[in-house]
Design an enzyme around this catalytic site. Structure first.
Site, PDB file in Angstrom:
ATOM      1  N   GLY A  46       0.829  -1.199   0.000  1.00 34.97           N
ATOM      2  CA  GLY A  46       0.000   0.000   0.000  1.00 34.97           C
ATOM      3  C   GLY A  46       0.860   1.243   0.000  1.00 34.97           C
ATOM      4  O   GLY A  46       2.002   1.210   0.473  1.00 34.97           O
ATOM      5  N   GLN A  51       2.769  10.023   1.285  1.00 38.31           N
ATOM      6  CA  GLN A  51       4.080   9.353   1.319  1.00 38.31           C
ATOM      7  C   GLN A  51       4.954   9.708   0.119  1.00 38.31           C
ATOM      8  O   GLN A  51       6.154   9.451   0.140  1.00 38.31           O
ATOM      9  CB  GLN A  51       3.901   7.831   1.368  1.00 38.31           C
ATOM     10  N   CYS A  93       5.840  -0.020   7.447  1.00 39.69           N
ATOM     11  CA  CYS A  93       5.452   1.143   6.650  1.00 39.69           C
ATOM     12  C   CYS A  93       6.640   1.574   5.801  1.00 39.69           C
ATOM     13  O   CYS A  93       7.762   1.647   6.305  1.00 39.69           O
ATOM     14  CB  CYS A  93       5.024   2.280   7.570  1.00 39.69           C
ATOM     15  N   LEU A  94       6.388   1.874   4.527  1.00 46.05           N
ATOM     16  CA  LEU A  94       7.475   2.282   3.630  1.00 46.05           C
ATOM     17  C   LEU A  94       8.123   3.587   4.092  1.00 46.05           C
ATOM     18  O   LEU A  94       9.268   3.878   3.736  1.00 46.05           O
ATOM     19  CB  LEU A  94       6.949   2.442   2.195  1.00 46.05           C
ATOM     20  N   HIS A 135      -4.530   1.259   7.610  1.00 44.96           N
ATOM     21  CA  HIS A 135      -3.183   1.830   7.604  1.00 44.96           C
ATOM     22  C   HIS A 135      -3.109   3.002   6.614  1.00 44.96           C
ATOM     23  O   HIS A 135      -2.576   4.080   6.935  1.00 44.96           O
ATOM     24  CB  HIS A 135      -2.173   0.735   7.235  1.00 44.96           C
ATOM     25  N   GLU A 136      -3.665   2.806   5.412  1.00 51.14           N
ATOM     26  CA  GLU A 136      -3.585   3.862   4.392  1.00 51.14           C
ATOM     27  C   GLU A 136      -4.494   5.040   4.735  1.00 51.14           C
ATOM     28  O   GLU A 136      -4.112   6.198   4.528  1.00 51.14           O
ATOM     29  CB  GLU A 136      -3.935   3.302   3.001  1.00 51.14           C
ATOM     30  N   HIS A 139      -2.793   7.297   7.051  1.00 52.30           N
ATOM     31  CA  HIS A 139      -1.832   8.195   6.385  1.00 52.30           C
ATOM     32  C   HIS A 139      -2.534   9.466   5.903  1.00 52.30           C
ATOM     33  O   HIS A 139      -1.953  10.551   5.948  1.00 52.30           O
ATOM     34  CB  HIS A 139      -1.207   7.509   5.157  1.00 52.30           C
TER      35      HIS A 139
HETATM   36 ZN    ZN Z   1       2.484   3.347   5.781  1.00 48.42          ZN
END
Ligand code: ZN
Length: 168
Positions: A46, A51, A93-94, A135-136, A139
Site C-alpha cells: 500500500g 508518502q 510502513c514504507l 493503515h492507508e 496516512h
Molecule cells: Zn504506511
C-alpha cells in the site's frame, strides 16, 4: 510512469491531514500510475499520496502477493462507514524503514470511497485488506503506525531512531 521518492519519517507532510480530491483529471491519473509503480518497486502492499509528498486523500493498495483474491485498489476520499471486531497485526510502513510494530485495528470494516474515475464505491474488507485500508486511511489523516502503539513503545522507537540518525 515514474518511481517517486518515498518520504520518510519525520517528514512534515506525513503528519498533515490530506485534502479531498475534487478533480479527476489526467494529472490525477498520472499520479495514480506513478504511485502504483512506486508501490510495486518498493515493494509494498500500500502507498498513500502523502508518502510521495502529495497531501491528497488518495492511496493505492495491492495485497495480491499475499492474498490473490484482491486486485489493485485505488482509494480516493475514503470514509469508514462501519467497523467490527478487533485484531492485532504486525505492521510495517514504507515511510518507516526497518521497523515493524503490532498495531490494534478493527477486524473488518466497510469503506465508502471514489474510484479513479470519481465513481462512488463501497469496499467491504476483512483480513489483510482491512488492515491495509486502515493503515492507508491513517496516512491520509496524518497518522503513522507509531501513533497507534503504546507511549512506551513510541518513546523506545524515537530513541532508537535518534540513535540511528547520529550513527550515520
Ligand atoms: Zn504506511
Amino acid at each position: 510512469m515514474a518511481v517517486l521518492d518515498i518520504k520518510k519519517y519525520p517528514a512534515p507532510v506525513l503528519k498533515k491531514k490530506a485534502a479531498a480530491v475534487s478533480v479527476f483529471d489526467e494529472e490525477l491519473q498520472k499520479l495514480i500510475e506513478d504511485m502504483v509503480e512506486t508501490m510495486y518497486a518498493a515493494p509494498g502492499v500500500g502507498l498513500a499520496a502523502p508518502q510521495v509528498g502529495v497531501s491528497k486523500r488518495l492511496a493505492v493498495i495491492d495485497i495480491s502477493s499475499r492474498d490473490d483474491q484482491h486486485p489493485l485498489i485505488v482509494l480516493i476520499n475514503p470514509c469508514v462507514l462501519r467497523t467490527a471486531g478487533e485484531v492485532e497485526f504486525e505492521e510495517g510502513c514504507l515511510s518507516i524503514p526497518e521497523y515493524t510494530a503490532k498495531v490494534k485495528r478493527s477486524e473488518s470494516l466497510v469503506v465508502r470511497a471514489h474510484d479513479r474515475n470519481g465513481d462512488e464505491v463501497e469496499i467491504e474488507a476483512d483480513g489483510l485488506l482491512a488492515i491495509a485500508l486502515q493503515h492507508e486511511i491513517d496516512h491520509l489523516d496524518g497518522f503513522l503506525l507509531i501513533d497507534r502503539i503504546s507511549p512506551i513503545k513510541r518513546e523506545f522507537f524515537k530513541k532508537r531512531y535518534k540513535k540511528k540518525k547520529t550513527e550515520k
